[in-house]
Design a protein around this motif. Sequence first.
Motif, PDB file in Angstrom:
ATOM      1  N   PHE A 130      68.547  38.787 -13.715  1.00  0.00           N
ATOM      2  CA  PHE A 130      68.112  38.496 -13.115  1.00  0.00           C
ATOM      3  C   PHE A 130      69.310  37.206 -12.236  1.00  0.00           C
ATOM      4  O   PHE A 130      68.924  37.855 -10.498  1.00  0.00           O
ATOM      5  N   ALA A 131      70.334  36.463 -12.820  1.00  0.00           N
ATOM      6  CA  ALA A 131      70.543  35.859 -12.177  1.00  0.00           C
ATOM      7  C   ALA A 131      71.882  36.416 -11.406  1.00  0.00           C
ATOM      8  O   ALA A 131      72.626  35.508 -10.475  1.00  0.00           O
ATOM      9  N   HIS A 132      72.281  37.632 -11.747  1.00  0.00           N
ATOM     10  CA  HIS A 132      73.740  38.020 -11.510  1.00  0.00           C
ATOM     11  C   HIS A 132      73.190  39.044 -10.106  1.00  0.00           C
ATOM     12  O   HIS A 132      73.261  40.236  -9.986  1.00  0.00           O
ATOM     13  N   HIS A 133      71.292  39.593  -9.480  1.00  0.00           N
ATOM     14  CA  HIS A 133      70.780  40.385  -8.032  1.00  0.00           C
ATOM     15  C   HIS A 133      69.836  39.546  -7.489  1.00  0.00           C
ATOM     16  O   HIS A 133      68.997  40.093  -7.770  1.00  0.00           O
ATOM     17  N   GLY A 134      70.538  38.105  -7.789  1.00  0.00           N
ATOM     18  CA  GLY A 134      69.366  37.293  -6.141  1.00  0.00           C
ATOM     19  C   GLY A 134      68.599  36.733  -6.696  1.00  0.00           C
ATOM     20  O   GLY A 134      67.754  36.517  -5.858  1.00  0.00           O
ATOM     21  N   PHE A 135      68.559  36.290  -7.886  1.00  0.00           N
ATOM     22  CA  PHE A 135      67.256  35.335  -8.571  1.00  0.00           C
ATOM     23  C   PHE A 135      67.588  33.810  -8.916  1.00  0.00           C
ATOM     24  O   PHE A 135      68.550  34.218  -9.671  1.00  0.00           O
ATOM     25  N   GLY A 136      66.962  32.887  -8.114  1.00  0.00           N
ATOM     26  CA  GLY A 136      67.557  31.528  -9.355  1.00  0.00           C
ATOM     27  C   GLY A 136      66.316  31.835 -10.707  1.00  0.00           C
ATOM     28  O   GLY A 136      65.557  31.673 -10.605  1.00  0.00           O
ATOM     29  N   VAL A 137      66.756  31.390 -11.473  1.00  0.00           N
ATOM     30  CA  VAL A 137      66.412  31.845 -13.205  1.00  0.00           C
ATOM     31  C   VAL A 137      65.982  30.223 -13.828  1.00  0.00           C
ATOM     32  O   VAL A 137      67.200  29.645 -14.090  1.00  0.00           O
ATOM     33  N   LEU A 138      65.058  30.199 -14.073  1.00  0.00           N
ATOM     34  CA  LEU A 138      64.595  29.569 -15.115  1.00  0.00           C
ATOM     35  C   LEU A 138      64.082  29.725 -15.747  1.00  0.00           C
ATOM     36  O   LEU A 138      62.768  30.890 -16.547  1.00  0.00           O
ATOM     37  N   ALA A 139      64.797  29.506 -17.500  1.00  0.00           N
ATOM     38  CA  ALA A 139      64.374  30.590 -18.441  1.00  0.00           C
ATOM     39  C   ALA A 139      64.600  28.952 -19.983  1.00  0.00           C
ATOM     40  O   ALA A 139      64.964  28.826 -20.597  1.00  0.00           O
ATOM     41  N   PRO A 140      63.359  27.975 -19.861  1.00  0.00           N
ATOM     42  CA  PRO A 140      63.381  27.120 -20.309  1.00  0.00           C
ATOM     43  C   PRO A 140      63.001  27.713 -22.317  1.00  0.00           C
ATOM     44  O   PRO A 140      62.362  28.334 -22.823  1.00  0.00           O
ATOM     45  N   ASP A 141      63.781  26.043 -22.668  1.00  0.00           N
ATOM     46  CA  ASP A 141      63.183  26.044 -24.159  1.00  0.00           C
ATOM     47  C   ASP A 141      61.658  25.287 -24.308  1.00  0.00           C
ATOM     48  O   ASP A 141      61.995  24.399 -23.670  1.00  0.00           O
ATOM     49  N   LEU A 142      60.621  25.614 -24.199  1.00  0.00           N
ATOM     50  CA  LEU A 142      59.821  25.161 -24.350  1.00  0.00           C
ATOM     51  C   LEU A 142      59.531  23.701 -25.081  1.00  0.00           C
ATOM     52  O   LEU A 142      59.944  23.739 -25.904  1.00  0.00           O
ATOM     53  N   PRO A 143      58.456  22.897 -25.016  1.00  0.00           N
ATOM     54  CA  PRO A 143      58.582  21.874 -25.306  1.00  0.00           C
ATOM     55  C   PRO A 143      58.351  22.445 -26.956  1.00  0.00           C
ATOM     56  O   PRO A 143      57.194  22.780 -27.396  1.00  0.00           O
ATOM     57  N   GLY A 144      59.157  21.454 -27.825  1.00  0.00           N
ATOM     58  CA  GLY A 144      59.058  21.261 -29.278  1.00  0.00           C
ATOM     59  C   GLY A 144      59.007  22.699 -30.385  1.00  0.00           C
ATOM     60  O   GLY A 144      60.007  23.129 -31.217  1.00  0.00           O
ATOM     61  N   HIS A 145      60.023  23.093 -28.408  1.00  0.00           N
ATOM     62  CA  HIS A 145      61.602  24.782 -29.399  1.00  0.00           C
ATOM     63  C   HIS A 145      62.829  24.455 -28.689  1.00  0.00           C
ATOM     64  O   HIS A 145      63.111  24.132 -27.930  1.00  0.00           O
ATOM     65  N   GLY A 146      63.792  25.301 -29.521  1.00  0.00           N
ATOM     66  CA  GLY A 146      65.009  25.364 -29.402  1.00  0.00           C
ATOM     67  C   GLY A 146      65.453  23.615 -28.687  1.00  0.00           C
ATOM     68  O   GLY A 146      65.355  22.654 -29.780  1.00  0.00           O
ATOM     69  N   ARG A 147      66.243  24.076 -27.503  1.00  0.00           N
ATOM     70  CA  ARG A 147      66.924  21.995 -27.473  1.00  0.00           C
ATOM     71  C   ARG A 147      65.777  21.364 -26.392  1.00  0.00           C
ATOM     72  O   ARG A 147      66.539  19.800 -25.910  1.00  0.00           O
ATOM     73  N   SER A 148      64.855  21.762 -26.664  1.00  0.00           N
ATOM     74  CA  SER A 148      63.339  20.612 -26.107  1.00  0.00           C
ATOM     75  C   SER A 148      62.885  20.001 -26.570  1.00  0.00           C
ATOM     76  O   SER A 148      62.406  20.052 -28.097  1.00  0.00           O
ATOM     77  N   SER A 149      63.051  18.549 -26.586  1.00  0.00           N
ATOM     78  CA  SER A 149      61.909  17.253 -27.182  1.00  0.00           C
ATOM     79  C   SER A 149      60.492  17.530 -26.971  1.00  0.00           C
ATOM     80  O   SER A 149      60.173  18.658 -26.398  1.00  0.00           O
ATOM     81  N   GLY A 150      60.035  16.521 -28.145  1.00  0.00           N
ATOM     82  CA  GLY A 150      58.002  17.276 -27.239  1.00  0.00           C
ATOM     83  C   GLY A 150      57.775  17.872 -28.384  1.00  0.00           C
ATOM     84  O   GLY A 150      58.591  18.528 -29.073  1.00  0.00           O
ATOM     85  N   ALA A 151      56.450  17.611 -28.866  1.00  0.00           N
ATOM     86  CA  ALA A 151      55.526  18.188 -29.337  1.00  0.00           C
ATOM     87  C   ALA A 151      55.073  19.879 -28.245  1.00  0.00           C
ATOM     88  O   ALA A 151      54.842  19.899 -27.515  1.00  0.00           O
TER      89      ALA A 151
END
Length: 101
Positions: free
Chosen positions: A46-67
């Motif tokens: 998607f990022a290479h075909h005309g879209f702005g991509v937001l693929a977050p780590d939801l809170p408490g997952h991956g590199r994101s803080s919080g519960a």
Amino acid sequence: MQLIINGKDTFVATGGREFDKSQPAIVLLHGAGFDHSTWALHSRWFAHHGFGVLAPDLPGHGRSSGAPLPAIAEMADWTAALLDAAGAAKAKTCWSFHGDR
């Protein structure tokens, strides 16, 4: 990229390109226990075909803080806050569900 969402540090993958809020945005949301890497190939395409991509780590997952967020309504509110923090006016959203159907 790193964003502050509801006071918490949040990692957001952008598919290998800087997020461009002038492009149509797509938000890729992973399932419980996963992270942004669930969407690695999709986000890059998607990022290479005309879209702005937001693929977050939801809170408490991956590199994101919080519960982790306990309710769908809270996830919806959090996703709206993500769009605000990224400067996106609106977006298409894709969810990833894993497990029994």
